[in-house]
Design a protein around this motif. Structure first.
Motif, mmCIF file in Angstrom:
data_model
loop_
_atom_site.group_PDB
_atom_site.id
_atom_site.type_symbol
_atom_site.label_atom_id
_atom_site.label_comp_id
_atom_site.label_asym_id
_atom_site.label_seq_id
_atom_site.Cartn_x
_atom_site.Cartn_y
_atom_site.Cartn_z
ATOM 1 N N TYR C 16 37.740 -44.882 1.942
ATOM 2 C CA TYR C 16 37.228 -46.219 2.265
ATOM 3 C C TYR C 16 36.264 -46.657 1.187
ATOM 4 C CZ TYR C 16 38.966 -45.817 7.044
ATOM 5 O OH TYR C 16 39.756 -45.705 8.144
ATOM 6 N N THR C 18 33.016 -48.461 0.377
ATOM 7 C CA THR C 18 31.816 -48.866 1.110
ATOM 8 C C THR C 18 30.939 -49.656 0.157
ATOM 9 O OG1 THR C 18 30.695 -46.847 0.517
ATOM 10 C CG2 THR C 18 31.885 -46.847 2.600
ATOM 11 N N ALA C 26 37.826 -40.222 3.786
ATOM 12 C CA ALA C 26 37.812 -39.922 5.215
ATOM 13 C C ALA C 26 38.901 -38.929 5.587
ATOM 14 C CB ALA C 26 37.977 -41.203 6.022
ATOM 15 N N GLU C 45 35.773 -33.846 16.211
ATOM 16 C CA GLU C 45 34.672 -34.698 16.603
ATOM 17 C C GLU C 45 34.861 -36.120 16.119
ATOM 18 O OE1 GLU C 45 30.428 -32.957 16.499
ATOM 19 O OE2 GLU C 45 31.616 -31.869 15.032
ATOM 20 N N SER C 46 34.000 -36.950 16.617
ATOM 21 C CA SER C 46 33.975 -38.332 16.161
ATOM 22 C C SER C 46 33.737 -38.365 14.645
ATOM 23 C CB SER C 46 32.836 -39.047 16.882
ATOM 24 O OG SER C 46 32.865 -40.378 16.560
ATOM 25 N N GLY C 47 34.482 -39.163 13.969
ATOM 26 C CA GLY C 47 34.267 -39.313 12.529
ATOM 27 C C GLY C 47 34.978 -38.281 11.690
ATOM 28 N N SER C 48 35.781 -37.447 12.313
ATOM 29 C CA SER C 48 36.409 -36.405 11.513
ATOM 30 C C SER C 48 37.661 -36.922 10.801
ATOM 31 C CB SER C 48 36.754 -35.204 12.393
ATOM 32 O OG SER C 48 37.557 -35.613 13.471
ATOM 33 N N GLY C 49 38.057 -38.142 11.065
ATOM 34 C CA GLY C 49 39.167 -38.732 10.315
ATOM 35 C C GLY C 49 40.465 -38.804 11.080
ATOM 36 N N LYS C 50 40.403 -38.599 12.388
ATOM 37 C CA LYS C 50 41.631 -38.593 13.173
ATOM 38 C C LYS C 50 42.302 -39.968 13.160
ATOM 39 C CE LYS C 50 39.421 -37.461 16.962
ATOM 40 N NZ LYS C 50 38.044 -37.522 16.518
ATOM 41 N N SER C 51 41.514 -41.004 13.489
ATOM 42 C CA SER C 51 42.092 -42.347 13.537
ATOM 43 C C SER C 51 42.553 -42.780 12.158
ATOM 44 C CB SER C 51 41.075 -43.350 14.047
ATOM 45 O OG SER C 51 40.660 -42.994 15.323
ATOM 46 N N THR C 52 41.762 -42.441 11.174
ATOM 47 C CA THR C 52 42.121 -42.821 9.814
ATOM 48 C C THR C 52 43.477 -42.233 9.448
ATOM 49 O OG1 THR C 52 39.788 -42.832 9.268
ATOM 50 C CG2 THR C 52 41.336 -42.777 7.424
ATOM 51 N N PRO C 62 42.420 -50.701 7.342
ATOM 52 C CA PRO C 62 41.731 -51.976 7.094
ATOM 53 C C PRO C 62 41.625 -52.242 5.594
ATOM 54 C CG PRO C 62 40.174 -50.293 7.813
ATOM 55 C CD PRO C 62 41.552 -49.725 7.994
ATOM 56 N N THR C 64 39.391 -52.239 3.544
ATOM 57 C CA THR C 64 38.604 -51.356 2.695
ATOM 58 C C THR C 64 39.231 -49.977 2.544
ATOM 59 O OG1 THR C 64 37.325 -50.884 4.663
ATOM 60 C CG2 THR C 64 36.384 -52.464 3.122
ATOM 61 N N GLN C 105 43.252 -46.701 19.940
ATOM 62 C CA GLN C 105 42.020 -46.244 20.552
ATOM 63 C C GLN C 105 41.399 -47.331 21.420
ATOM 64 O OE1 GLN C 105 39.435 -44.650 17.585
ATOM 65 N NE2 GLN C 105 38.128 -43.666 19.063
ATOM 66 N N GLU C 190 43.609 -41.550 21.057
ATOM 67 C CA GLU C 190 42.725 -41.494 22.220
ATOM 68 C C GLU C 190 43.129 -42.537 23.265
ATOM 69 O OE1 GLU C 190 38.804 -40.646 21.532
ATOM 70 O OE2 GLU C 190 39.091 -39.916 19.502
ATOM 71 N N LEU C 288 30.277 -37.940 5.609
ATOM 72 C CA LEU C 288 31.382 -37.846 4.648
ATOM 73 C C LEU C 288 30.971 -38.232 3.227
ATOM 74 C CD1 LEU C 288 34.459 -39.203 6.589
ATOM 75 C CD2 LEU C 288 34.003 -36.870 5.859
HETATM 76 N N1 LIG Z 1 36.622 -49.402 7.692
HETATM 77 C C1 LIG Z 1 35.922 -48.345 7.314
HETATM 78 N N2 LIG Z 1 35.135 -48.430 6.221
HETATM 79 C C2 LIG Z 1 34.421 -47.373 5.820
HETATM 80 N N3 LIG Z 1 34.417 -46.193 6.438
HETATM 81 C C3 LIG Z 1 35.178 -46.022 7.527
HETATM 82 C C4 LIG Z 1 35.957 -47.105 8.021
HETATM 83 N N4 LIG Z 1 36.619 -46.698 9.132
HETATM 84 C C5 LIG Z 1 36.252 -45.392 9.312
HETATM 85 N N5 LIG Z 1 35.382 -45.009 8.347
HETATM 86 C C6 LIG Z 1 34.787 -43.679 8.202
HETATM 87 O O1 LIG Z 1 35.798 -42.754 8.070
HETATM 88 C C7 LIG Z 1 35.503 -41.570 8.789
HETATM 89 C C8 LIG Z 1 36.624 -41.245 9.726
HETATM 90 O O2 LIG Z 1 36.729 -42.224 10.708
HETATM 91 P P1 LIG Z 1 37.792 -42.197 11.858
HETATM 92 O O3 LIG Z 1 37.694 -43.456 12.611
HETATM 93 O O4 LIG Z 1 39.101 -41.867 11.288
HETATM 94 O O5 LIG Z 1 37.282 -41.011 12.755
HETATM 95 P P2 LIG Z 1 37.836 -40.484 14.143
HETATM 96 O O6 LIG Z 1 38.071 -39.062 13.943
HETATM 97 O O7 LIG Z 1 38.917 -41.324 14.618
HETATM 98 O O8 LIG Z 1 36.549 -40.648 15.060
HETATM 99 P P3 LIG Z 1 36.455 -41.091 16.605
HETATM 100 O O9 LIG Z 1 36.654 -39.906 17.381
HETATM 101 O O10 LIG Z 1 35.071 -41.606 16.696
HETATM 102 O O11 LIG Z 1 37.473 -42.150 16.779
HETATM 103 C C9 LIG Z 1 34.191 -41.803 9.485
HETATM 104 O O12 LIG Z 1 33.161 -41.218 8.751
HETATM 105 C C10 LIG Z 1 34.021 -43.295 9.460
HETATM 106 O O13 LIG Z 1 32.666 -43.616 9.343
#
Ligand SMILES: Nc1ncnc2c1ncn2[C@@H]1O[C@H](COP(=O)(O)OP(=O)(O)OP(=O)(O)O)[C@@H](O)[C@H]1O
Ligand SMILES: Nc1ncnc2c1ncn2[C@@H]1O[C@H](COP(=O)(O)OP(=O)(O)OP(=O)(O)O)[C@@H](O)[C@H]1O
Ligand SMILES: [Mg+2]
Ligand SMILES: [Mg+2]
Lengths: 299, 574, 362, 342, 360
Positions: C16, C18, C26, C45-52, C62, C64, C105, C190, C288
């Motif tokens: 991403y 920033t 990510a 955990e949250s933020g580990s990059g699953k959704s990405t 997105p 970015t 999600q 999720e 990250l």
């Molecule tokens: N649009 C974005 N711009 C910059 N950083 C992003 C963006 N979307 C996600 N991130 C970062 O990328 C990392 C992974 O995010 P992601 O949403 O994939 O996590 P996740 O594992 O799905 O978390 P959660 O369980 O909270 O959904 C996080 O550190 C988040 O801050």
């Protein structure tokens, strides 16, 4: 008042978490923001500092009316043979002062009334809403004409006061909307639970959260007030005392400068000065928006 | 890159393009009323001003240079030997546009309608009669120098349309009712609400209601009208608007002749695209008014005289109007052009011309008790001399003059700050006496007689008339004590100058007034305004009167030379 | 299971942009294969990059976000496979949803609030199916069928606006929408976190039935380990943008070999009596933008040694299985000593879990 | 459990007005909690947990019933007592990201109540006390945190700051509304342990709201639990009793729906509900509001009369169910799921 | 697991709910209308007295008009004296009472010159509505379109160009812009015939619903419309851009992309429509600007609309006309706000139900 203005920027409800670090960096990083800042500082500086260095005597020269630009008069002369450049350099102070003061008043009234109305709701709220309805409905031209006729509008301060008092309602409503949503935020509730006192909650906990929004609207209000002021001169509601950009535009207008190639500098110079100042502010707004709304920031 | 075809386009046969503000329906209407030119038509009649002479012709118009009448509907006019009556002889065979005959009965109608409208003409009229179809006789109450103008310049209106009102007025006049009697007031009200469906014209042109838009008014030929055969134009198009609205049309050569108050910049621009600027005198202009009640520092005449010496009147004129702003020379209270007609050479010599002379001014001020301290003056009461000058910001020439006076005086050490206001709020303020210094009008552009000028200078914004607006205006006491004439009542002198028909007697009073005015300077005339009327020759109109033409001495808003030229057939299509 | 993988991901990297022109990675080199009719759970955990990762697979990042490397090969009808990262324009558009659909999600906002649910079903079908085959009635019939499959009353739901449905109904409607084109892969990010227990239970059961019936593959993203264990054949744990352990469900939940997986399992309090006390993982999830050198879990790890701070371990095979069957792999230098029942010393004495165990910059 | 109730809700109801009609979010709930005691409120989303908590915290006035603090109605108290109540009862919000003002530092957040209520006379004192608070919530060394803004903290740290703020006024009762549900699994337990320790050390009472039965069981061990459904308490009793031996069919369904990493020998039980969808509050079913989904539904009884909360013979807890109350002892033997055939 | 929806659930409050809802709704509408009427009354009253506080009188303004056209003071004063149907001596309160009484009977009174106010309004209003409405339509249309494009290509060339041009043009007062257009575009470049294009229609063309008349009307409106559009579209674009950016971040847009919908469908139904929603109220407030801002443009271009009428009436101290026009404007403002609410709830199903919810 002189243009169909869609008015105030949309309430950006994203919590404006100010990034305390890097404000300056963000500002400087964005080229347009920096250019805006430079423009604003330059023009303000010129308007306020020039009188210290430039002799403000600008004599009438009936023999040299409507001279085109020359070595002696870089921007030529006006209908009475006065140097145009000098007028531009010296003519910014009032306009900028009125613009800023009017914006301060607009914002002040809007923020105080808007947050009180939203926070307390109830009768105060509906009364204030009703008031904004009314002030917004009464056409500004009429209001200006009447108030202008009574208060004489002779000093920049009264002008600013008048402009400020006319323009607050739109902003008040959007501040109110913001506070309505902010006050439901949990941190406000937390403050209430701790009995921190309503005034403190409103003005210390809530209002600073809108800082970005307020600042941006402040800038919009400045530019609006500046052109409203020019409009006042053109409408003949403000007395033409002294020399400033607004009066220059009015004179150029009444003396038909636009018809004369030699006279165009007289009308274009103040218009450009205001437009540049405004452009500067607008570009500045964009970087400010970025600073206050991280969601917008791009690479 | 102006293509020729476009110019050709504009040449379309026999059109004259003028410009004048008019009132479009529904505001504007067709009730012409009975007023003389420039006097008392019903408010918002479709078209005021000189062009309306082409529709509702007057008996005659005045030639200012030759000082004689040019007869139109009238054939001749004369006062009886004892000045008790004034008789107008109408031409025979005149017709209205609806085909009816135009007779002295219509003159009666006109005058009775004027009575309804409370016209000043009736101040000296006792009785009116039409002994035959061509003769109209006015019996005068008291002889007045100006009654012939009132009558001859009246736009004659038709009995077909207004006869009913005239009859009712006649009945009231004959039963001895005054114009402020309830019956007359009611009639007046009714008349003002009267809205005829159209215009019945006597002149060579009339109006087709279908051709009126907010932008322009088209006058079409009235073949029945007097002089319809002499006039060489088929159509007259009048563009609506005031100076800023009309200027672009002039610039684009859509207008052949305009009487607006253009600015020097516009004038210069017009010249550059091929216009000639006609400069007829208007016999009036702006003056510096002093609030005698409020600003005691100027109650000493020497202080006022000093001002006259300080101000470069030529500069003010040039700044305001360029070549059309001519410095007032004689400072006699009426137009320099007319001074030789009324004042003997000797009396002219007595007039102080108040040349620009700063030393003299300082001298006079010192005598009046002023003191110079550093760069600035102190008034006799020891205060720094600081004043505000008001002017209407919407009149370009007056505001330029005001700014200029302010600067000149400030440079001299009397600090003057300008304050522009819209005329609508400015004028009542002046009449109420809410000003220190102000720019307002001197002179008279409608009527050649100096009486009118003095009346403008001394009465209108002063105690006698300002009273109507609830104030004292500039508050100048008209019972004066002068070096030249001793004690005298200026009000009486001015009124006497306009009364009676003895020209010698009138001259005596005019001279008196002029000398006292020149000495006391209740107001300080700055410059005389000449017209700066752009004319376009060779496109649609062949030629306009040359600058040297004697007709050019006609005041453009009183007896317009171009309108007279069109009527006379001397101004023709290209 | 000897077929070839339906979806193969190799060394996928997503970054991403920033503020300040910086990039944050990510997803940092993820490999996995998804086989037909298999469910892969991604936990972490949250933020580990699953959704990405999920978004990256569908190229839906997105503005970015950018895929900075790796490859994604999809083998649907074409055994050669298509490179998803090279697909463009209408090919990509048609591939999405008809081959791989995704349930998001934030399902609460997955429907356009101003269009009726039925119109949104129709929109989807019209975008993919030839127009002539789609009468109004057919569109409606198919939507209804799909809704019935997720146990919603079609008559009511199709004519409703999204806000008129409860959260659970909306989530099920979205699943119905995802299945309407009968995709081979369903990515579920999720899908139940915002829902309460009973609804969640219903949806999970329903997904299992549907999969049995239709035979699609699923990638199930969740941070709820228990839920993942119920639904998935295979599980992969993500930490700081990487898969740090993967294997069959019993592998991961009975014999995890990465201290982070162990920590996650031990942090969940059991609802049944008599189970072990939960223990939290010390420290905070990593930032990250400022990952430590070496193993990114090292600062929070009770097993960490100096070596861990120096090298970032790759996945090592814990238990190899024949092709087509997932091997158990863990990215830990000390995997051999990691056991679910041997708790790392650090967490036991209740060290405040947010106060960094080792001084890590925030 | 112990001593006089500190705070009690007596027959409180809360009805919101909405365009679709009245919305009875909480109906006739009676609960109480004493010092050092813990009361867990569990239930599905929208069942009125938060609304109940807000009434208890004085953030919303009940439309019926009273909230009593040390025996006095909080909405009728004089200023002085109300102030005492305010200080004694504090609230922790669910979302640590929203409950801290983003533009104020930790110190500013903590010092505001201290200064306002005269607990700290000057900045130095405030600093001292704020540091103590941070230490109490295990954010050490405090100096590292006091100057930080919320966005510079992790979720767990933020929630600890929120707790510290709640502790600033030495409360005797803390109402925590889903205080850990937004936190990551890996740090959730840490915060829970910290709260437990406070409860033990400072003898603070807790009203703990959660939808996670496992957490309720973990945190509420030794306390009581109230299970809510559609605005009513349907089962109320000691935590161990309710979780290990649920009696109300709804509680049982909930428990059987909990996913488990290791479901145990008999596997997961089907909740056996007759319907998935929760009825709308604006159109509540008649009788027992659970009857449309209830596996034990008895037509004619359950859909006509609303059951009251009653002690169940042979169990420690109270249950609001006609069927369970009627056939005491062995809930598993309760007749055939009546709805299945209908 | 059984999936039956609440079968036997005899819904307790079914009937009553709709009854109550309707009553509340009716109540709400009633309240809203009363509030609007109240605002109208207050504004009318305030205006009534404010106008009378203005200095000056019809006579002076008449003189000023004559003089501005070049006439002399003395001639103008003579012409104007005592000509207007204006009686300032009636007590204010009585005037106010008479005014309200007449108003209740639908009588807006007569202007100073005797024309009925209704006649004046009906001659000017259609033109202003036409030109400003037409311009608003174009400006908003173009602005919204550009806004969406700018949001899609944030930071691109279009974004920067429109931002700069838009804010500069917006900064130039529209009357100045009008005269610049006339002088440069018409006179110097000859892009249009300055004399011909003035006014609302060509003399002689019958005002009727014919092609000639309609095309003539569009031709004459093109100048004011150009001015309004050029000075305002930029702001609309900027506002729309901001709104679109917010919308683009919504989940349902991403989902729509995932669903493989065409860009056009997403752009219009998913992004555009939702992005416009928050702007509707803003568009409505333009109602009040409609008249106020057209003043100078109408004057300069001799476009015979109601704004020019209002300005002239204020200057002429033509109280009845000013009051009439202001009353109309107030109505327009108040009702465009009402209308916006309606449109908003038509476009946004969520508002339809919760407009008056959660008042707690
Ligand atoms: N649009 C974005 N711009 C910059 N950083 C992003 C963006 N979307 C996600 N991130 C970062 O990328 C990392 C992974 O995010 P992601 O949403 O994939 O996590 P996740 O594992 O799905 O978390 P959660 O369980 O909270 O959904 C996080 O550190 C988040 O801050
Ligand atoms: N201010 C309000 N106005 C109208 N309805 C409300 C309001 N607050 C809550 N409700 C409604 O009351 C019901 C109970 O809400 P509450 O927030 O108490 O539930 P909850 O049990 O806390 O749910 P969750 O687990 O989702 O937090 C819900 O249907 C909710 O929509
Ligand atoms: Mg995610
Ligand atoms: Mg809740």
């Amino acid at each position: 008042m002189t243009a169909i203005a869609p008015g105030v920027a949309e309430p950006a409800l994203a919590a404006p978490a100010p990034r305390t670090d890097g404000v300056w960096r963000t500002m400087v990083r964005s080229k347009s923001g920096l250019a805006g800042l430079v423009l604003v500082v330059l023009i303000t500086g010129m308007s306020y500092l020039a009188p210290l260095f430039v002799d403000d005597h600008n004599p009438v020269d009936a023999q040299n009316r409507w001279q085109g630009p020359s070595g002696e008069h870089w921007l030529g002369t006006d209908h009475s043979g006065k140097d145009v450049l000098k007028q531009v350099v010296l003519g910014g102070q009032t306009i900028i002062y009125v613009g800023f003061l009017a914006a301060v008043i607009t914002l002040g009234v809007a923020v105080v009334l808007g947050s009180l109305a939203a926070y307390y709701r109830g009768r105060l709220d509906s009364a204030l809403l009703q008031l904004t309805d009314i002030v917004m409905t009464v056409p500004a031209v009429v209001l200006l004409a009447v108030v202008g006729a009574f208060f004489g509008l002779t000093t920049p301060t009264t002008l600013a006061l008048l402009l400020g008092l006319i323009t607050w309602p739109v902003l008040m409503r959007s501040i109110r909307a913001q506070v309505l949503s902010l006050k439901e935020r949990e941190f406000v509730e937390a403050a209430r639970l701790q009995d921190l006192g309503n005034m403190r909650i409103i003005f210390v906990e809530i209002v600073p959260n809108m800082a970005g929004y307020i600042l941006i609207n402040f800038i919009i209000a400045v530019t609006n007030a500046m052109y409203a002021l020019v409009g006042l001169y053109v409408l003949g509601l403000a007395p033409l005392a002294g020399a400033n950009w607004g009066i220059m535009i009015h004179q150029a207008w009444t003396y038909g400068a636009i018809y004369l190639p030699e006279g165009r500098a007289f009308i274009l110079a103040p218009v450009c000065a205001i437009a540049l100042f405004q452009l500067g502010l607008v570009m500045l707004t964009r970087s400010l928006e970025e600073i206050f709304n991280p969601r917008l920031s791009k690479g | 890159s102006k293509a020729d075809p476009k110019d050709d386009d504009k040449k379309s046969s026999g059109e004259f393009h003028g410009a004048y503000p008019f009132n479009k329906p529904p505001d504007g209407h067709f009730n012409r009323g009975g007023g003389p030119n420039g006097l008392a038509p019903v408010a918002m009649y479709l078209l005021d001003g000189p062009y309306s002479d082409l529709i509702h012709m007057p008996g005659a118009l005045w030639e200012w240079e030759a000082k004689k009448w040019v007869y139109y509907l009238a054939e001749s006019s004369e006062f009886s030997a004892d000045f008790s009556t004034f008789t107008v002889k109408l031409r025979a065979g005149l017709k209205w546009s609806d085909g009816k005959e135009l007779t002295s009965q219509d003159y009666l109608t006109t005058m009775y309608v004027q009575w309804i409208q409370n016209s000043p003409s009736w101040a000296s009229i006792d009785k009116i009669e039409a002994p035959d179809k061509q003769t109209f006789v006015v019996t005068l109450k008291s002889p007045a120098a100006i009654i012939d103008r009132y009558i001859l310049k009246s736009a004659v209106i038709d009995t077909g349309t207004y006869g009913d009102f005239a009859n009712r007025a006649k009945a009231l006049v004959e039963s001895g009712k005054a114009t402020d009697s309830p019956e007359a007031v009611a009639l007046n009200k009714e008349f003002n609400a009267f809205r005829p469906k159209g215009i019945v014209a006597s002149g060579p042109f009339t109006v087709d209601p279908k051709l009126i838009t907010a932008a322009k008014l088209t006058l079409v030929k009235n073949e029945n009208g007097y002089r319809a055969g002499d006039v060489k134009f088929d159509k007259i198009i009048l563009f609506n608007g005031e100076t800023p609205d009309v200027a672009p049309l002039v610039e684009s050569k859509d207008v052949d002749y305009a009487t607006h108050g253009f600015t020097p910049a516009q004038e210069k621009a017009f010249e550059s695209v091929g216009y000639r600027i006609m400069r007829p005198p208007t016999y009036s202009g702006p003056a510096l008014f002093i609030n005698h009640d409020k600003v005691k520092a100027f109650s000493d005449k020497r202080a006022r005289q000093a001002l006259a010496h300080v101000i470069k009147r030529g500069d003010a004129g040039a700044v305001a109007l360029g070549d059309s702003g001519k410095a007032v020379d004689f400072m006699a209270g009426f137009s320099d052009v007319q001074v030789p007609d009324w004042l003997s050479a000797e009396d002219q010599g007595k007039l102080n011309k108040y040349e620009n002379d700063l030393a003299k001014a300082e001298d006079l001020l010192t005598q009046a008790g002023w003191k110079k301290k550093g760069d600035s003056w102190q008034t006799p009461d020891g205060k720094t001399a600081e004043f505000v000058i008001s002017y209407p910001s919407d009149f370009a020439d007056w505001s330029a003059a005001g700014d200029n006076v302010a600067e000149q005086l400030s440079d001299f050490g009397i600090k003057v700050t300008p304050k522009g206001q819209k005329f609508e709020s400015y004028n009542p303020e002046v009449d109420k006496g809410n000003f220190e210094l102000a720019i307002h009008a001197w002179g008279a552009s409608q009527h050649p007689h100096p009486h009118f000028s003095f009346s403008a200078d001394l009465f209108v914004h002063n105690i006698p008339i300002a009273r109507n607006a609830g104030g004292r205006g500039m508050g100048f006491e008209l019972k004066v004590d002068s070096d030249t004439m001793g004690k005298l009542d200026l009000e009486a002198v001015v009124n006497d100058a306009g009364r009676g028909l003895d020209e010698a007697e009138q001259k005596k009073n005019v001279t008196k007034a002029a000398l006292v005015f020149n000495e006391l300077l209740p107001i300080i005339p700055l410059f005389e305004r000449y017209g700066n009327n752009p004319v376009l020759e060779g496109t649609r109109v062949a030629k306009f009167p040359a600058d040297s033409d004697p007709m050019m001495k006609n005041a453009p808003y009183g007896d317009n030379a171009v309108v007279m030229g069109i009527l006379g057939g001397t101004i023709t299509p290209a | 299971m000897t077929e070839t993988a339906l979806l193969s991901v190799r060394d996928l990297r997503v970054a991403y942009r920033t503020g300040g022109g910086r990039m944050v990675e990510a997803v940092r080199g993820v490999d996995f294969d998804l086989y037909p009719e298999q469910t892969l759970a991604l936990v972490g955990e949250s933020g580990s990059g699953k959704s990405t990762l999920g978004l990256g697979l569908l190229r839906l990042l997105p503005r970015t976000g950018h895929i900075t490397g790796g490859e994604v090969v999809y083998r649907g009808s074409d055994p050669e496979g298509t490179d998803v990262l090279r697909m463009e324009g209408s090919r990509l558009r048609r591939w999405r949803w008809s081959e791989v659909a995704m349930v998001f999600q934030g399902a609460m906002n997955a429907f356009n609030p101003v269009l009726k649910v039925g119109d949104q079903f129709a929109d989807t079908m019209r975008a993919h199916l030839p127009r002539q085959r789609l009468g109004k009635a057919q569109v409606r019939e198919r939507s209804a069928e799909s809704l019935r499959a997720v146990r919603l009353e079609p008559g009511q739901v199709l004519d409703s606006y999204p806000h008129e449905l409860s959260g659970g109904m909306r989530q099920r409607a979205l699943i119905a929408l995802a299945l309407i084109l009968e995709p081979r892969v369903l990515v579920l990010d999720e899908p139940t976190t915002a829902l309460d227990l009973l609804t969640q239970r219903a949806i999970v059961d329903m997904l299992q039935e549907l999969r049995a019936e239709r035979g699609f593959s699923m990638i199930f993203i969740s941070h709820d380990l228990a839920l993942a264990s119920e639904l998935a054949d295979r599980v992969a744990t993500m930490y700081a943008g990487r898969i740090i352990e993967s294997g069959t469900t019993p592998d991961l939940f009975r014999a995890p070999r990465h201290p982070y997986t162990v920590g996650l399992i031990r942090a969940v309090p059991p609802v049944r009596a008599g189970a072990v006390e939960p223990v939290s993982i010390p420290g905070a999830p990593p930032n990250l933008a400022q990952l430590p050198p070496g193993c990114s879990f090292a600062p929070r790890c009770g097993h960490a040694t100096d070596a861990c701070e120096a090298t970032d371990p790759a996945l090592r095979t814990v238990e190899a299985r024949p092709a087509g069957q997932p091997s158990h792999e863990a990215a830990c230098l000390h995997w051999e000593s990691v056991r679910l029942d041997t708790a790392p010393a650090a967490a036991q004495d209740g060290t405040p879990n947010d106060a960094p165990a080792k001084e890590v910059a925030q | 459990m112990t001593g006089e109730p500190l705070l009690s809700l007596k027959h409180v109801s809360q009805t919101f007005a909405s365009k679709r009609g009245d919305l009875p979010a909480v109906r006739d709930v009676t609960l109480s909690v004493a010092r050092g005691d813990v009361l867990c409120l569990v239930g599905e989303s929208g069942c009125g947990k938060t609304t109940t908590a807000r009434m208890a915290a004085g953030l919303a006035k009940p439309t019926a019933g009273t909230v009593e603090f040390e025996g006095a109605d909080i909405n009728r108290m004089d200023r002085e007592r109300h102030r005492a109540y305010r200080k004694a009862v504090q609230f922790i919000h669910q979302d640590p990201y929203a409950s801290l003002n983003p533009i104020r530092t930790v110190f500013a957040t903590l010092s505001a109540p201290l200064r306002r209520h005269g607990l700290a006379k000057n900045r130095d004192e405030a600093w001292e006390q704020a540091s103590d608070l941070l230490r109490r919530v295990e954010l050490t060394p405090p100096a590292n945190y006091l100057a930080k803004y919320p966005h510079q903290l992790s979720g767990g740290q933020r929630q600890r700051v929120a707790v510290a703020r709640a502790l600033a006024l030495n409360p005797r009762l803390i109402i925590a509304d889903e205080a850990t549900s937004m936190l990551d699994v890996s740090i959730r337990v840490g915060v829970l342990r910290m709260l437990t320790r406070l409860r033990e050390e400072l003898d603070v009472g807790f009203v703990f709201i959660t939808h996670d039965l496992a957490i309720a069981r973990y945190f509420g061990a030794g306390g009581r639990i109230a299970v809510m459904y559609l605005g009513e308490v349907v089962e109320y009793g000691a935590t161990a009793d309710v979780i290990d031996d649920p009696r109300h069919p709804y509680t049982r369904a909930l428990l059987s729906a909990v996913p488990d990493v290791d479901p145990g020998p008999e596997g997961r039980r089907d909740p056996g509900l007759r319907g998935v969808d929760i009825p709308s509050l604006t159109a509540l079913p008649s009788g027992c509001t659970f009857h449309p989904r209830c596996p034990l539904f008895v037509p004619g009884t359950c859909d006509t009369a609303a059951p009251a909360l009653r002690a169940v013979p042979g169990a420690g807890q109270e249950v609001a169910c006609h069927v369970v109350a009627g056939k005491a002892g062995d809930p598993d033997a309760v007749g055939q799921p009546a709805g299945s055939g209908a | 697991m059984s999936t039956t929806a609440p079968d036997v659930a005899s819904v307790r409050t079914g009937e009553r709910t709709t009854g109550i809802a309707r009553r509340i709704l009716r109540n709400y509408v009633v309240r809203r209308v009363f509030r609007s009427l109240f605002v109208i009354w207050v504004v009318t009253t305030v205006m009534f007295f404010m106008l009378r506080l203005l200095p000056g009188n019809p006579v002076d303004t008449y003189i000023a008009t004559q003089m501005r056209a070049g006439g002399s003071y003395e001639s103008a004063a003579a012409t104007a004296a005592g000509l207007f149907t204006f009686d300032p001596s009636t007590p204010l309160i009585q005037q106010y009472g008479d005014y309200l009484w007449a108003l209740l009977h639908g009588d807006l009174g007569n202007s100073l010159t005797g024309t009925t106010v209704v006649e004046k309004i009906s001659s000017g209003l259609p033109w202003t509505l036409f030109s400003v409405g037409y311009a608003l339509l174009i400006a908003i249309g173009v602005g919204l379109l550009l806004g969406v494009l700018m949001a899609y290509r944030r930071g691109g060339v279009l974004d920067h160009t429109v931002s700069v041009i838009g804010s500069v043009l917006h900064a130039i007062p529209n009357y100045l812009f009008a005269i610049i257009l006339v002088v440069f575009g018409g006179v110097q470049l000859g892009l249009f015939d300055v004399a011909d294009i003035r006014g609302t229609y060509t003399a002689g063309v019958e005002p009727e619903l014919s092609f000639t008349f309609v095309s003539d009307a569009f031709y004459h409106a093109s100048l004011p419309v150009t001015v309004y559009v050029l000075t305002t579209f930029g702001t609309w674009a900027l506002v729309m851009k901001a709104s679109t950016i917010t919308t683009l971040e919504e989940d349902y847009v991403t989902v729509a992309r995932a669903r493989g919908l065409s860009d056009r469908r997403i752009g219009t139904q998913y992004v555009g429509r939702n992005a416009v929603l928050p702007m509707i109220a803003q568009i409505a407030t333009q109602g009040s600007f409609v008249f106020g801002t057209a003043i100078f443009v109408e004057l300069i271009l001799k476009y015979d609309g109601i704004s020019a009428e209002l300005f002239a009436a204020i200057n002429d101290r033509d109280y009845a006309t000013v009051q009439g026009i202001l009353l109309l404007m107030t109505f327009v403002v108040v009702f465009s706000n009402l209308l916006a609410e309606l449109v908003n709830s038509a476009l946004d199903p969520r508002i339809r139900e919760s407009a008056n919810g959660a008042g707690g």
